[in-house]
Enzyme design. Structure first.
Site, PDB file in Angstrom:
ATOM      1  N   LYS A 169      -5.067  12.917 -16.069  1.00 13.54           N
ATOM      2  CA  LYS A 169      -4.620  14.312 -15.926  1.00 13.54           C
ATOM      3  C   LYS A 169      -3.113  14.229 -15.725  1.00 13.54           C
ATOM      4  O   LYS A 169      -2.624  13.948 -14.629  1.00 13.54           O
ATOM      5  CB  LYS A 169      -5.306  14.942 -14.707  1.00 13.54           C
ATOM      6  CG  LYS A 169      -5.469  16.451 -14.766  1.00 13.54           C
ATOM      7  CD  LYS A 169      -4.190  17.240 -14.825  1.00 13.54           C
ATOM      8  CE  LYS A 169      -3.482  17.347 -13.505  1.00 13.54           C
ATOM      9  NZ  LYS A 169      -2.151  17.996 -13.636  1.00 13.54           N
ATOM     10  N   GLU A 242       0.194   6.911  -4.546  1.00 16.65           N
ATOM     11  CA  GLU A 242       1.627   6.587  -4.705  1.00 16.65           C
ATOM     12  C   GLU A 242       2.381   7.880  -4.436  1.00 16.65           C
ATOM     13  O   GLU A 242       2.413   8.768  -5.291  1.00 16.65           O
ATOM     14  CB  GLU A 242       1.897   6.113  -6.142  1.00 16.65           C
ATOM     15  CG  GLU A 242       1.249   4.791  -6.512  1.00 16.65           C
ATOM     16  CD  GLU A 242       1.997   3.594  -5.951  1.00 16.65           C
ATOM     17  OE1 GLU A 242       3.097   3.776  -5.404  1.00 16.65           O
ATOM     18  OE2 GLU A 242       1.475   2.482  -6.048  1.00 16.65           O
TER      19      GLU A 242
HETATM   20  P1  NAD Z   1       2.670  17.034  -7.206  1.00 18.69           P
HETATM   21  O1  NAD Z   1       2.017  16.499  -5.998  1.00 18.69           O
HETATM   22  O2  NAD Z   1       3.066  18.452  -7.225  1.00 18.69           O
HETATM   23  O3  NAD Z   1       1.731  16.834  -8.481  1.00 18.69           O
HETATM   24  C1  NAD Z   1       1.279  15.564  -8.894  1.00 18.69           C
HETATM   25  C2  NAD Z   1       0.037  15.729  -9.748  1.00 18.69           C
HETATM   26  O4  NAD Z   1      -1.032  16.216  -8.931  1.00 18.69           O
HETATM   27  C3  NAD Z   1       0.178  16.740 -10.878  1.00 18.69           C
HETATM   28  O5  NAD Z   1      -0.468  16.233 -12.018  1.00 18.69           O
HETATM   29  C4  NAD Z   1      -0.548  17.959 -10.338  1.00 18.69           C
HETATM   30  O6  NAD Z   1      -1.054  18.807 -11.349  1.00 18.69           O
HETATM   31  C5  NAD Z   1      -1.672  17.300  -9.568  1.00 18.69           C
HETATM   32  N1  NAD Z   1      -2.306  18.120  -8.543  1.00 18.69           N
HETATM   33  C6  NAD Z   1      -1.805  19.199  -7.883  1.00 18.69           C
HETATM   34  N2  NAD Z   1      -2.714  19.645  -6.989  1.00 18.69           N
HETATM   35  C7  NAD Z   1      -3.798  18.844  -7.072  1.00 18.69           C
HETATM   36  C8  NAD Z   1      -5.050  18.779  -6.387  1.00 18.69           C
HETATM   37  N3  NAD Z   1      -5.370  19.659  -5.440  1.00 18.69           N
HETATM   38  N4  NAD Z   1      -5.907  17.805  -6.713  1.00 18.69           N
HETATM   39  C9  NAD Z   1      -5.599  16.879  -7.655  1.00 18.69           C
HETATM   40  N5  NAD Z   1      -4.437  16.903  -8.342  1.00 18.69           N
HETATM   41  C10 NAD Z   1      -3.541  17.867  -8.053  1.00 18.69           C
HETATM   42  O7  NAD Z   1       3.926  16.089  -7.498  1.00 18.69           O
HETATM   43  P2  NAD Z   1       5.014  16.238  -8.644  1.00 18.69           P
HETATM   44  O8  NAD Z   1       5.951  17.343  -8.286  1.00 18.69           O
HETATM   45  O9  NAD Z   1       4.373  16.246  -9.979  1.00 18.69           O
HETATM   46  O10 NAD Z   1       5.776  14.829  -8.530  1.00 18.69           O
HETATM   47  C11 NAD Z   1       6.819  14.602  -7.653  1.00 18.69           C
HETATM   48  C12 NAD Z   1       6.349  13.812  -6.453  1.00 18.69           C
HETATM   49  O11 NAD Z   1       5.744  12.608  -6.868  1.00 18.69           O
HETATM   50  C13 NAD Z   1       7.476  13.398  -5.549  1.00 18.69           C
HETATM   51  O12 NAD Z   1       7.084  13.565  -4.209  1.00 18.69           O
HETATM   52  C14 NAD Z   1       7.661  11.933  -5.853  1.00 18.69           C
HETATM   53  O13 NAD Z   1       8.227  11.161  -4.829  1.00 18.69           O
HETATM   54  C15 NAD Z   1       6.266  11.516  -6.126  1.00 18.69           C
HETATM   55  N6  NAD Z   1       6.256  10.302  -6.930  1.00 18.69           N
HETATM   56  C16 NAD Z   1       5.868   9.144  -6.331  1.00 18.69           C
HETATM   57  C17 NAD Z   1       5.907   7.968  -7.065  1.00 18.69           C
HETATM   58  C18 NAD Z   1       5.479   6.657  -6.470  1.00 18.69           C
HETATM   59  O14 NAD Z   1       5.290   5.737  -7.231  1.00 18.69           O
HETATM   60  N7  NAD Z   1       5.351   6.538  -5.171  1.00 18.69           N
HETATM   61  C19 NAD Z   1       6.320   7.987  -8.397  1.00 18.69           C
HETATM   62  C20 NAD Z   1       6.707   9.190  -8.952  1.00 18.69           C
HETATM   63  C21 NAD Z   1       6.664  10.348  -8.214  1.00 18.69           C
END
Ligand code: NAD
Length: 523
Positions: A169, A242
């Site tokens: 997803k 992550e």
């Molecule tokens: P987000 O948490 O908003 O979304 C991440 C994913 O989760 C998306 O695909 C979203 O559609 C999905 N999602 C949202 N609600 C959900 C739910 N209830 N159940 C399951 N899936 C759901 O994050 P984002 O804005 O897409 O990404 C940015 C964040 O990701 C930042 O905090 C960044 O630090 C983190 N990040 C971490 C790493 C790592 O390796 N540690 C790498 C890249 C990004």
């Protein structure tokens, strides 16, 4: 609450963040569709596992070849949908995946080979043990938009090579890149049902979590990660999380000012600061503080902000309004609390809807949100420190623990400081590039997550370990089976003494009595 029908007709809109241009509208997968996709993956997985590692690595080889051929097209698509400069799309996405594929091809065989477990305990010497690493089954991957290709691809390739089927997803902001990954894998020979994409927003992610997957690999924010962990706990679904970061950079008093300032500027502004491993907090020894700030401001002034497809561009747009507002709010609050804005500090609407000027802030403190919460924007926040002890204390004063960097001319001193920083990775004299070391585990501690992607640890997440044990004396009853009694108890006392008593004499003395147990089995 939305019904299944309502969710089925919802759409995600893929947009170019530099221009606001709508690239494509795609239907969101409904919960029922997600269930169906996962069932199909579950049915296809045993044949994929049975195909054997040799054939699966050959498919990975083909994937690598196709990706190489299509690198320009893929990097261009990443830039159009995620906004980052084309060169960054090439290096932090395409190159990272090409090298991760190399790593998996080279190492999957050794990793999946049954691993002998020698037995040290005397009573267990007559058995041979092995660790088998078996696929979980169907791995669900939920990924973010900031590295829309490299994050899901590295995870998916590790899952596939170890014999799992995958349902991805992708972020609702980068669905096209997710679909492109699927077509590359299918063109390389991965069966359609073994790698599938479900498009949608958080609801589709939640539906995937609620489907019969065997493990979820989640990358995203701490807030969503906590929701995912809670939902997973109700069915004891294993999860890899992550999550976000607030990575500190420690510039010690003997650091090379020229090198460290270039690193700070690149580390804070790469991908417009929207990198989990970004330099989000920069601590500089007081003796270098003002010259360091001056150099960073001068270098920031030379950076070209613009559309990622312009080859001159070094900093692209932010992904969307919401992210831009987070940055604006944090910078404004820091200003109000006494931070000095030495460069940038405001959006650049003349360039497009989501541009923010690369910003250098001085005199930030831990009372400001900009030093406590993830900023995820092009902001270099700098604070001074008096000595190494204070730098380490400041670095560790955070809810996050993804990565950190230490800058010094003395490698040993750097490593000593690095050992005291609470984080998944600490680099001495470099930052962020650990993500491109395919052998290195990637992941965090504290709120930055649970588990590791990349490297051998990343493969380890994709398998369940089975311990297989075979007795080499199948016709002999085990000493510890029934037939208890006073004599047996004495024999066992002697057996324990024989193994663990202090001094060879004492141990040898207990040998004859303990050996009696071998002859006395009554049941
Ligand atoms: P987000 O948490 O908003 O979304 C991440 C994913 O989760 C998306 O695909 C979203 O559609 C999905 N999602 C949202 N609600 C959900 C739910 N209830 N159940 C399951 N899936 C759901 O994050 P984002 O804005 O897409 O990404 C940015 C964040 O990701 C930042 O905090 C960044 O630090 C983190 N990040 C971490 C790493 C790592 O390796 N540690 C790498 C890249 C990004």
């Amino acid at each position: 609450m939305a019904t299944d029908l309502e969710i089925a007709v919802r759409k995600v809109v893929s947009t170019n963040p530099a221009t606001g241009e709508r690239l494509r509208e795609i239907d969101c997968a409904s919960p029922t569709q997600v269930q169906r996709v996962v069932s199909r993956a579950g049915e296809a997985q045993p044949a994929w596992a049975a195909l054997g590692l040799k054939k699966r690595t050959a498919i990975l080889g083909q994937f690598q070849h196709l990706l190489l051929e299509k690198k320009v097209e893929i990097a261009t698509l990443i830039t159009r949908e995620a906004g980052k400069p084309y060169v960054e799309a090439l290096l932090t996405e395409v190159l990272v995946v090409l090298d991760a594929t190399r790593f998996l091809i080279e190492n999957a065989h050794g990793f999946l080979r049954p691993e002998r477990v020698p037995h040290g305990g005397l009573a267990m010497k007559a058995k041979t043990g092995h660790l088998l690493r078996e696929p979980h089954g169907v791995i669900g991957i939920v990924s973010p938009w900031n590295y829309p290709f490299s994050i899901p691809a590295v995870e998916a390739l590790a899952a596939l090579v170890t014999g799992n089927a995958v349902v991805l997803k992708p972020s609702e902001f980068t669905s096209l890149v997710g679909l492109e990954l699927a077509s590359l894998l299918h063109a390389s020979g991965v069966p359609q049902a073994v790698f599938q994409v479900v498009v949608g927003d958080g609801a589709a992610g939640a539906a995937l979590l609620d489907s019969p997957i065997d493990k979820l690999v989640f990358t995203g924010s701490v807030a969503t990660g906590k929701r995912v962990a809670q939902a997973a706990a109700t069915r004891l679904l294993p999860v890899l999380l992550e999550l976000g970061g607030k990575d500190p950079m420690l510039v010690l008093d003997d650091a090379d000012l020229e090198v460290a300032s270039s690193a700070a500027v690149w580390g804070a502004f790469l991908n417009a600061g929207q990198t989990c491993l970004s330099v989000e907090r920069c601590y500089v020894h007081r003796s270098l503080y003002e010259p360091f700030l001056e150099t960073c401001v001068e270098k920031t002034g030379k950076l070209r902000v613009g559309h990622g497809l312009d080859p001159e561009t070094e900093i692209g747009p932010m992904i969307h309004d919401r992210q831009l507002r987070v940055v604006e709010e944090q910078v404004n609050e820091a200003k109000a609390l006494g931070a000095r804005v030495l460069a940038g500090g405001s959006p650049l609407p003349e360039l497009g809807p989501h541009f923010y000027a690369p910003t250098v802030l001085a005199d930030v403190t831990h009372a400001m949100r900009i030093m406590r919460e993830e900023t995820f924007g092009p902001v270099l926040s700098v604070a001074p420190f008096a000595d190494d002890e204070e730098a380490i204390r400041l670095a560790n004063d955070s809810d996050f623990g993804l990565a950190a960097s230490v800058w010094t001319r003395d490698g040993q001193r750097g490593e000593a400081v690095a050992r005291r920083i609470v984080a998944g990775t600490v680099m001495v004299n470099d930052t962020i590039s650990c993500f491109g070391i395919s052998e290195a585990p990637h992941g965090g501690v504290k709120a930055s997550g649970i588990g590791r992607a990349h490297g051998r640890s990343g493969m380890e997440e994709m398998v369940r370990v089975k311990y297989l044990d075979t007795d080499r004396l199948p016709r002999v009853k085990k000493v510890w089976w029934y037939g208890y009694g006073a004599s047996f108890a004495r024999q066992m006392e002697a057996f324990i003494d024989f193994q663990f008593a202090r001094g060879l004499g004492k141990r040898l003395k207990s040998l004859p009595k303990s050996a009696g147990a071998l002859l006395d089995r009554k049941v």
